[in-house]
Design an enzyme around this catalytic site. Structure first.
Site, PDB file in Angstrom:
ATOM      1  N   GLU A   1      42.104  38.252  51.385  1.00  0.00           N
ATOM      2  CA  GLU A   1      43.302  38.086  50.561  1.00  0.00           C
ATOM      3  C   GLU A   1      44.146  39.357  50.613  1.00  0.00           C
ATOM      4  OE1 GLU A   1      41.360  35.399  46.948  1.00  0.00           O
ATOM      5  OE2 GLU A   1      41.850  37.506  46.609  1.00  0.00           O
TER       6      GLU A   1
ATOM      7  N   HIS B   1      41.017  32.872  40.276  1.00  0.00           N
ATOM      8  CA  HIS B   1      41.417  33.861  39.270  1.00  0.00           C
ATOM      9  C   HIS B   1      40.944  33.424  37.887  1.00  0.00           C
ATOM     10  CE1 HIS B   1      43.685  37.651  38.826  1.00  0.00           C
ATOM     11  NE2 HIS B   1      43.668  37.292  37.554  1.00  0.00           N
ATOM     12  N   ASP B   2      39.978  34.153  37.373  1.00  0.00           N
ATOM     13  CA  ASP B   2      39.419  33.970  36.035  1.00  0.00           C
ATOM     14  C   ASP B   2      38.651  32.665  35.853  1.00  0.00           C
ATOM     15  OD1 ASP B   2      40.306  36.450  35.316  1.00  0.00           O
ATOM     16  OD2 ASP B   2      41.996  35.760  34.107  1.00  0.00           O
TER      17      ASP B   2
ATOM     18  N   THR C   1      45.529  43.594  39.235  1.00  0.00           N
ATOM     19  CA  THR C   1      44.956  42.401  39.832  1.00  0.00           C
ATOM     20  C   THR C   1      46.100  41.446  40.112  1.00  0.00           C
ATOM     21  OG1 THR C   1      43.264  40.679  39.579  1.00  0.00           O
ATOM     22  CG2 THR C   1      44.543  41.254  37.611  1.00  0.00           C
TER      23      THR C   1
ATOM     24  N   ASN D   1      34.049  36.664  45.648  1.00  0.00           N
ATOM     25  CA  ASN D   1      34.846  37.871  45.854  1.00  0.00           C
ATOM     26  C   ASN D   1      33.999  39.084  45.464  1.00  0.00           C
ATOM     27  OD1 ASN D   1      36.684  40.083  45.433  1.00  0.00           O
ATOM     28  ND2 ASN D   1      38.359  38.616  45.359  1.00  0.00           N
TER      29      ASN D   1
ATOM     30  N   GLY E   1      35.238  36.127  41.598  1.00  0.00           N
ATOM     31  CA  GLY E   1      34.710  37.474  41.715  1.00  0.00           C
ATOM     32  C   GLY E   1      34.347  38.098  40.390  1.00  0.00           C
ATOM     33  N   HIS E   2      35.354  38.403  39.574  1.00  0.00           N
ATOM     34  CA  HIS E   2      35.136  39.212  38.376  1.00  0.00           C
ATOM     35  C   HIS E   2      34.091  38.590  37.454  1.00  0.00           C
ATOM     36  CE1 HIS E   2      36.172  42.186  35.325  1.00  0.00           C
ATOM     37  NE2 HIS E   2      36.169  41.199  34.440  1.00  0.00           N
TER      38      HIS E   2
ATOM     39  N   HIS F   1      39.004  49.520  45.854  1.00  0.00           N
ATOM     40  CA  HIS F   1      37.749  48.746  45.867  1.00  0.00           C
ATOM     41  C   HIS F   1      37.376  48.484  47.324  1.00  0.00           C
ATOM     42  CE1 HIS F   1      40.911  45.725  45.735  1.00  0.00           C
ATOM     43  NE2 HIS F   1      41.089  45.874  44.450  1.00  0.00           N
TER      44      HIS F   1
ATOM     45  N   HIS G   1      39.611  41.467  48.963  1.00  0.00           N
ATOM     46  CA  HIS G   1      41.046  41.682  48.746  1.00  0.00           C
ATOM     47  C   HIS G   1      41.321  43.182  48.887  1.00  0.00           C
ATOM     48  CE1 HIS G   1      44.821  40.332  46.340  1.00  0.00           C
ATOM     49  NE2 HIS G   1      45.088  41.446  47.021  1.00  0.00           N
TER      50      HIS G   1
ATOM     51  N   ARG H   1      43.264  46.557  49.202  1.00  0.00           N
ATOM     52  CA  ARG H   1      44.594  47.043  48.844  1.00  0.00           C
ATOM     53  C   ARG H   1      44.837  48.384  49.534  1.00  0.00           C
ATOM     54  NH1 ARG H   1      43.306  43.971  44.174  1.00  0.00           N
ATOM     55  NH2 ARG H   1      45.036  42.648  43.543  1.00  0.00           N
TER      56      ARG H   1
END
Length: 241
Positions: free
Chosen positions: A70, A190-191, A100, A7, A213-214, A50, A43, A45
Site C-alpha cells: 500500500e 482500516h479499523d 495513518t 498488515n 493490522g492495528h 515503520h 505500507h 512511507r
C-alpha cells in the site's frame, strides 16, 4: 471465503523504537503465513517510521502468499513496487505527514493521474486496487481509471458500528454493490477488528479481501499471534460457511 491479509506495519514500529532487529519483521511475516493468513500487507512511507523499503525487498524474497503493498504513488514508491512486483498494489492518497490513512481517493478529480499509474503497474502484471471512501461515484471512478479492485476505507464503519451497526454499514453495502456492478474486485480495510468484522462480512459477503493490522497486532498482545490469526480467520469462516 474472504481472504485475510495481515498488515505488519506495527511490528516494524516496535522494532524501530529500539533499533536492531527485535522483533524480526521477516520472521513475523513468515510465521503469520504459517499460522494461516492468506497474505501480507505493508505500507512503507518515505520517512521509514515503520516498514522500510528494504523490508519490502526482503519480504518479497521469502513470502509464499499474496503480497500487498500500500502507499501513495510518489516516484520512489512506484519505483519500489515495479522493482519488487507484488501480487497487488493498493493506491492510497497519504500525505507525507499522515499518522495513518484518513481518506480515499477522489477518483474523478485524479482520473488522469490514477489511470497512468495503473497502466504502469499493469505493465508489470501487478493487480491494482484503489483506496476509496464508500461512495458509488468514487467506485465507478476507480473502474474508469482501469483498477482491478477497490479497497473501501472502513474507518467510518468501525467508528459507528457499536452504536448504529445497520446505519454504519449501509454506505458500504451501496459502494460494494456498485463495485459488483462495475465488475471490480472488492477489498476492505482500516479499523476492522474482532468486534466488527463478522457483521461487515455478513452484509458484504462478496468481499475478496480484508487487510487488518492495528487491531490484529494489538489482539496478539493478549491472545498470542498464532491464536489471533486463527480468531480472525474464524470470524470470516463463520459468516461464509
Amino acid at each position: 471465503m474472504t481472504k485475510l491479509s495481515v498488515n505488519i506495519n506495527k511490528i516494524a514500529v516496535i522494532r524501530n523504537s529500539r533499533g536492531g532487529n527485535l522483533p524480526d519483521v521477516i520472521l513475523a511475516a513468515r510465521n503469520i503465513e504459517r499460522f494461516g493468513a492468506d497474505g501480507i500487507t505493508v505500507h512503507p512511507r518515505p520517512d521509514g517510521r515503520h516498514i522500510r523499503y528494504d523490508d519490502v525487498r526482503n519480504l518479497k524474497r521469502v513470502l509464499t502468499t499474496e503480497f500487498n503493498i500500500e502507499g501513495n504513488p510518489i516516484p520512489s514508491f512506484i519505483d519500489l513496487v515495479t522493482e519488487v512486483v507484488p501480487t497487488q498494489v493498493t493506491l492510497v492518497p497519504d500525505a507525507a505527514d499522515a499518522i495513518t490513512s484518513n481518506a480515499g481517493w477522489d477518483t474523478l478529480a485524479h482520473r488522469e493521474f490514477l489511470s497512468e499509474v495503473t497502466r504502469r503497474f499493469h505493465r508489470h502484471g501487478i493487480r491494482v486496487s484503489i483506496f476509496v471512501d464508500p461512495l458509488p461515484a468514487m467506485v465507478a471512478g476507480a473502474r474508469a481509471c482501469g483498477a482491478d479492485r477497490v479497497e473501501l476505507y472502513t474507518e467510518g464503519y468501525a467508528s459507528r458500528y457499536a452504536q448504529h451497526p445497520e446505519a454504519s454499514v449501509a454506505p458500504y453495502v451501496a459502494a460494494a454493490e456498485e463495485a459488483r456492478r462495475q465488475g471490480l474486485g472488492l477489498n476492505a480495510g482500516h479499523d476492522l477488528s474482532l468486534e466488527n468484522l463478522r457483521y461487515y462480512i455478513s452484509r458484504i459477503p462478496w468481499t475478496d479481501e480484508v487487510s487488518i493490522g492495528h487491531a490484529l497486532i494489538c489482539d496478539a498482545l493478549y491472545y498470542g499471534l498464532e491464536n489471533t490469526v486463527q480468531l480472525y480467520r474464524r470470524e470470516l469462516k463463520t459468516v461464509q460457511e
